[in-house]
Design a protein around this motif. Structure first.
Motif, PDB file in Angstrom:
ATOM      1  N   UNK A  97       0.836  -1.108   0.003  1.00 16.45           N
ATOM      2  CA  UNK A  97      -0.054   0.158   0.580  1.00 16.45           C
ATOM      3  C   UNK A  97       0.647   0.969  -0.437  1.00 16.45           C
ATOM      4  N   UNK A  98       0.531   2.282  -0.835  1.00 14.36           N
ATOM      5  CA  UNK A  98       1.148   3.368  -0.899  1.00 14.36           C
ATOM      6  C   UNK A  98       0.033   5.070  -1.372  1.00 14.36           C
ATOM      7  N   UNK A  99       1.019   5.858  -0.018  1.00 12.61           N
ATOM      8  CA  UNK A  99      -0.526   7.188  -0.462  1.00 12.61           C
ATOM      9  C   UNK A  99      -0.090   7.283  -1.878  1.00 12.61           C
ATOM     10  N   UNK A 100      -1.859   7.408  -2.183  1.00  8.15           N
ATOM     11  CA  UNK A 100      -2.619   8.110  -3.212  1.00  8.15           C
ATOM     12  C   UNK A 100      -1.942   7.570  -4.373  1.00  8.15           C
ATOM     13  N   UNK A 101      -1.754   5.903  -4.174  1.00 10.20           N
ATOM     14  CA  UNK A 101      -1.761   4.855  -5.116  1.00 10.20           C
ATOM     15  C   UNK A 101      -3.131   4.290  -4.789  1.00 10.20           C
ATOM     16  N   UNK A 102      -3.745   3.200  -6.212  1.00 14.34           N
ATOM     17  CA  UNK A 102      -5.026   2.295  -6.110  1.00 14.34           C
ATOM     18  C   UNK A 102      -3.467   1.253  -6.084  1.00 14.34           C
ATOM     19  N   UNK A 103      -4.374  -0.023  -5.315  1.00 18.03           N
ATOM     20  CA  UNK A 103      -3.758  -0.616  -5.385  1.00 18.03           C
ATOM     21  C   UNK A 103      -4.417  -2.411  -5.531  1.00 18.03           C
ATOM     22  N   UNK A 104      -3.958  -3.290  -6.220  1.00 17.51           N
ATOM     23  CA  UNK A 104      -5.201  -4.424  -6.431  1.00 17.51           C
ATOM     24  C   UNK A 104      -4.434  -5.611  -6.347  1.00 17.51           C
ATOM     25  N   UNK A 105      -4.638  -6.332  -5.271  1.00 17.00           N
ATOM     26  CA  UNK A 105      -3.518  -7.092  -3.728  1.00 17.00           C
ATOM     27  C   UNK A 105      -3.212  -8.977  -4.836  1.00 17.00           C
ATOM     28  N   UNK A 106      -4.557  -8.965  -5.395  1.00 14.28           N
ATOM     29  CA  UNK A 106      -4.261 -10.534  -6.081  1.00 14.28           C
ATOM     30  C   UNK A 106      -3.349 -10.514  -7.861  1.00 14.28           C
ATOM     31  N   UNK A 107      -2.879 -11.814  -7.956  1.00 16.16           N
ATOM     32  CA  UNK A 107      -2.027 -11.490  -9.243  1.00 16.16           C
ATOM     33  C   UNK A 107      -3.135 -11.388 -10.548  1.00 16.16           C
ATOM     34  N   UNK A 108      -4.459 -12.347 -10.069  1.00 19.80           N
ATOM     35  CA  UNK A 108      -5.560 -12.359 -10.855  1.00 19.80           C
ATOM     36  C   UNK A 108      -6.457 -11.061 -11.258  1.00 19.80           C
ATOM     37  N   UNK A 109      -6.107  -9.793 -10.401  1.00 14.42           N
ATOM     38  CA  UNK A 109      -6.305  -8.959 -10.953  1.00 14.42           C
ATOM     39  C   UNK A 109      -6.322  -8.188 -12.098  1.00 14.42           C
ATOM     40  N   UNK A 110      -7.872  -7.485 -12.718  1.00 16.60           N
ATOM     41  CA  UNK A 110      -7.509  -6.743 -14.291  1.00 16.60           C
ATOM     42  C   UNK A 110      -8.107  -5.510 -13.953  1.00 16.60           C
ATOM     43  N   UNK A 111      -7.917  -3.914 -14.354  1.00 16.88           N
ATOM     44  CA  UNK A 111      -9.138  -2.857 -14.594  1.00 16.88           C
ATOM     45  C   UNK A 111      -8.884  -2.688 -16.089  1.00 16.88           C
ATOM     46  N   UNK A 112      -9.100  -2.479 -17.101  1.00 14.46           N
ATOM     47  CA  UNK A 112      -9.983  -1.893 -17.878  1.00 14.46           C
ATOM     48  C   UNK A 112     -10.255  -0.791 -17.860  1.00 14.46           C
ATOM     49  N   UNK A 113      -9.970   0.399 -19.027  1.00 13.67           N
ATOM     50  CA  UNK A 113      -9.568   1.837 -19.991  1.00 13.67           C
ATOM     51  C   UNK A 113      -9.909   1.503 -21.027  1.00 13.67           C
ATOM     52  N   UNK A 114     -11.196   2.701 -21.391  1.00 13.56           N
ATOM     53  CA  UNK A 114     -11.534   2.558 -22.872  1.00 13.56           C
ATOM     54  C   UNK A 114     -11.148   0.976 -23.565  1.00 13.56           C
ATOM     55  N   UNK A 115     -11.858   0.124 -22.155  1.00 12.28           N
ATOM     56  CA  UNK A 115     -12.331  -1.123 -23.765  1.00 12.28           C
ATOM     57  C   UNK A 115     -10.641  -1.866 -23.080  1.00 12.28           C
TER      58      UNK A 115
END
Length: 227
Positions: free
Chosen positions: A120-138
């Protein structure tokens, strides 16, 4: 939206020259999102594989890695103050938890709490699982998994994908099959790790193709840069 993606610094075994080049690119690109795609840490001393116990002590590796990661995100916040900052998790980042899971599962819940603090870092959104993913503009952003070539991720998600993990930057396109469909593409952003660092005592064939790189994706359109 402009997304700046890079991966696999493997702190503390990062190539600082390459990381500084990434900083310079962030200043030039002025992205809306900066995302590290995982393997922030190497956690060499917590690997299930054989290791040289003289290279570094476990506590030293943890402290040095955390300090370098804090310095990285602190500087990125300074040079991209308006950007959204994201930290994904990779397979190396899970080494501590996996070690506990196999050798002392009764400590797993306690270690998960420590893991969250460590990532965890201040001002940074963290995803803690190696299976996580995010999506931007498809476009899907994830750490990735091992697969020959640079095609398996886009076929899995059925969307364009940006990932790390293999340390081998690449870009593959799959033409649209219908006129109203967008083409599928997949980008591997390489590694910022120093291949000459002692922990990377891998076979030459495994390390062949390792290169530093980063990706810039603007409104879903990708550009890959070799550092």
């Amino acid at each position: 939206m402009k997304v700046f993606a890079f991966s696999d610094p493997h702190f503390p075994w990062v190539n600082m020259k390459k990381l500084k080049a990434v900083y310079g690119a962030i200043k030039v690109e002025k992205p809306d999102v900066v995302i590290n795609l995982g393997d922030l840490y190497d956690l060499y001393m917590f690997s299930r594989f054989s290791k040289d116990l003289d290279i570094i002590k476990p506590r030293q590796e943890l402290c040095r890695s955390r300090r370098k990661a804090e310095e990285m995100w602190s500087y990125i916040k300074e040079i991209a103050p308006d950007a959204q900052l994201l930290q994904m998790a990779g397979n190396h980042d899970a080494r501590c938890l996996n070690l506990i899971k196999h050798n002392a599962p009764q400590l797993l819940s306690t270690m998960r709490e420590a893991q969250i603090k460590y990532f965890t870092f201040k001002g940074v959104k963290t995803y803690y699982s190696e299976r996580d993913y995010v999506e931007f503009d498809g476009v899907v952003y994830c750490h990735g998994w091992y697969a020959p070539g640079c095609t398996a991720h886009k076929r899995h998600f059925k969307k364009p994908v940006v990932h790390g993990h293999t340390h081998k930057p690449d870009m593959e396109w799959e033409p649209a099959r219908k006129s109203d469909y967008k083409p599928l593409w997949e980008m591997d952003t390489g590694t910022l790790a120093d291949p000459n660092a002692a922990p990377f005592n891998y076979t030459s064939s495994r390390m062949s193709g390792w290169k530093a790189a980063y990706g810039v994706i603007t409104d879903g359109n990708p550009r890959l840069f070799i550092v």
